[in-house]
Enzyme design. Structure first.
Site, PDB file in Angstrom:
ATOM      1  N   LYS A 181      44.651  19.186 102.694  1.00 24.02           N
ATOM      2  CA  LYS A 181      44.240  19.908 101.490  1.00 24.02           C
ATOM      3  C   LYS A 181      43.371  21.076 101.911  1.00 24.02           C
ATOM      4  O   LYS A 181      42.290  20.898 102.472  1.00 24.02           O
ATOM      5  CB  LYS A 181      43.464  18.961 100.582  1.00 24.02           C
ATOM      6  CG  LYS A 181      42.958  19.629  99.329  1.00 24.02           C
ATOM      7  CD  LYS A 181      42.418  18.597  98.373  1.00 24.02           C
ATOM      8  CE  LYS A 181      41.750  19.261  97.194  1.00 24.02           C
ATOM      9  NZ  LYS A 181      41.162  18.271  96.287  1.00 24.02           N
ATOM     10  N   LYS A 234      48.749  20.576 100.381  1.00 18.84           N
ATOM     11  CA  LYS A 234      48.272  21.176  99.142  1.00 18.84           C
ATOM     12  C   LYS A 234      47.401  22.372  99.448  1.00 18.84           C
ATOM     13  O   LYS A 234      46.520  22.240 100.284  1.00 18.84           O
ATOM     14  CB  LYS A 234      47.454  20.129  98.377  1.00 18.84           C
ATOM     15  CG  LYS A 234      46.779  20.649  97.135  1.00 18.84           C
ATOM     16  CD  LYS A 234      45.938  19.580  96.501  1.00 18.84           C
ATOM     17  CE  LYS A 234      45.201  20.164  95.316  1.00 18.84           C
ATOM     18  NZ  LYS A 234      44.302  19.227  94.697  1.00 18.84           N
TER      19      LYS A 234
HETATM   20  C1  PBG Z   1      39.689  18.045  93.642  1.00 23.60           C
HETATM   21  C2  PBG Z   1      41.028  18.461  93.189  1.00 23.60           C
HETATM   22  C3  PBG Z   1      41.514  19.768  93.188  1.00 23.60           C
HETATM   23  C4  PBG Z   1      42.767  19.733  92.610  1.00 23.60           C
HETATM   24  C5  PBG Z   1      43.050  18.416  92.326  1.00 23.60           C
HETATM   25  N1  PBG Z   1      41.950  17.633  92.677  1.00 23.60           N
HETATM   26  C6  PBG Z   1      41.036  21.009  93.759  1.00 23.60           C
HETATM   27  C7  PBG Z   1      39.619  21.318  93.955  1.00 23.60           C
HETATM   28  O1  PBG Z   1      38.908  21.584  92.966  1.00 23.60           O
HETATM   29  O2  PBG Z   1      39.205  21.361  95.105  1.00 23.60           O
HETATM   30  C8  PBG Z   1      43.592  20.949  92.372  1.00 23.60           C
HETATM   31  C9  PBG Z   1      44.796  20.778  91.571  1.00 23.60           C
HETATM   32  C10 PBG Z   1      45.321  22.051  91.050  1.00 23.60           C
HETATM   33  O3  PBG Z   1      44.786  23.146  91.293  1.00 23.60           O
HETATM   34  O4  PBG Z   1      46.330  21.967  90.356  1.00 23.60           O
HETATM   35  N2  PBG Z   1      39.599  16.765  94.135  1.00 23.60           N
HETATM   36 ZN    ZN Z   2      37.455  16.432  94.218  1.00 24.11          ZN
END
Ligand code: PBG
Ligand code: ZN
Length: 309
Positions: A181, A234
């Site tokens: 991520k 991601k």
């Molecule tokens: C955080 C989280 C994020 C997303 C899902 N869970 C990103 C973040 O704020 O770091 C992003 C999902 C999206 O942008 O669709 N745990």
């Molecule tokens: Zn988070």
């Protein structure tokens, strides 16, 4: 339907849904046209419709009405995600329910873990974070989640959760790790939904540097070793090289997350008549498949299901 939709299979799509506290609530998210926060009762009706449309998998995010320092609304019997999962599992059997496991929507500081603060500095307390993430995962499993999906980027989160689940009798509950991520600009619209932007420090240093492909591959490898059932890259579109490399190196179920910014980008462009939404969505999905994604988490899933009908 044109042959361009050819190899897109609804089995491969995972539809993210946001559940909030309340009754009879269906609230559109302004930064993400067509995406709603729903109360559990409305969510249940929505999932009924999704099953009829042929959607097989959903990924649930909780939007709590209370935040505190250690994110205590994220676990226990009454947390909003568990309440929704219980309701779904009691009424609908034809859907795979995956739940996001993280703290950022539940903490006042907006970080994905439990933090230690020292003057103006903060750091993640890894032991406490792993304990809390495990507690969330067990709560979701108790409610009936098929998969838990830790997104906190805490080192060892898959291992800690696997052990906690096994110990509590949930050996059947699977794990989808948010393995690679990246610290991306493309999460902006999502952070509006759960009001989950970090409020202290600079960004999220525990997420991966987008310049560092080697580290991303290492984290995917680590999640496989820690016994994840599915690994993930991601965001998706800016990271197709990582997707391809992961697929080539590891013979392992691979998901990509076509995130909120990628979704809003396609939607806004379509609204401005820069492209046709449907055509663009199929191009996006095919590019992800071509790169090697087995599963695609996408806010477009419901539209795709309608287009394929
Ligand atoms: C955080 C989280 C994020 C997303 C899902 N869970 C990103 C973040 O704020 O770091 C992003 C999902 C999206 O942008 O669709 N745990
Ligand atoms: Zn988070």
């Amino acid at each position: 339907m044109s042959n361009k939709s050819g190899s897109i299979n609804l089995e491969d799509l995972i539809y993210p849904l946001f559940v909030r506290v309340g009754k009879g609530v269906r609230e559109e998210i302004s930064s993400m046209p067509g995406v709603y926060k729903m109360s559990p009762d409305v969510l249940l009706e929505e999932i009924d419709d999704l099953v009829d449309l042929g959607i097989k998998k959903v990924l649930l995010f909780g939007v709590p009405n209370e935040k505190d320092r250690d994110g205590s609304a994220s676990f226990g019997k009454d947390n909003i995600v568990s309440r929704a999962v219980q309701l779904i599992k009691k009424n609908i059997s034809e859907i795979t329910v995956m739940t996001d496991v993280c703290l950022c929507a539940y903490t006042t500081h907006g970080h994905c873990g439990i933090i230690k603060e020292k003057e103006k500095e903060y750091s993640i307390d890894i032991d406490k974070t792993l304990k809390t993430l495990s507690r969330i995962a067990v709560s979701h499993a108790e409610a009936g989640a098929d998969y838990v999906a830790p997104s906190a980027m805490a080192e060892g989160q898959v291992k800690a959760i696997r052990e906690a689940l096994d110990k509590r009798g949930f050996a059947e509950t699977k794990i989808m790790g948010y393995s690679a991520k990246f610290e991306s600009n493309a999460y902006g619209p999502f952070r509006d939904v759960a009001d989950s932007a970090p409020r202290i420090g600079e960004g999220r240093p525990y997420q991966l540097d987008y310049k560092d492909a080697a580290k991303a591959i290492g984290r995917i490898n680590q999640d496989i070793n820690e016994k994840a059932d599915i690994v993930m890259v991601k965001p998706a579109l800016w990271y197709l090289d990582i997707v391809k490399e992961a697929k080539d190196r590891f013979d392992f179920p691979l998901a990509v997350y076509n995130v909120s910014g990628e979704y809003s980008f396609v939607k806004q462009g379509a609204r401005s008549n820069f492209w046709k939404e449907k055509e663009m969505v199929f191009e996006v999905l095919h590019s992800l498949k071509r790169a090697g994604a087995d599963l695609i988490i996408t806010y477009h899933a419901k539209d795709v299901a309608k287009w394929l009908e």
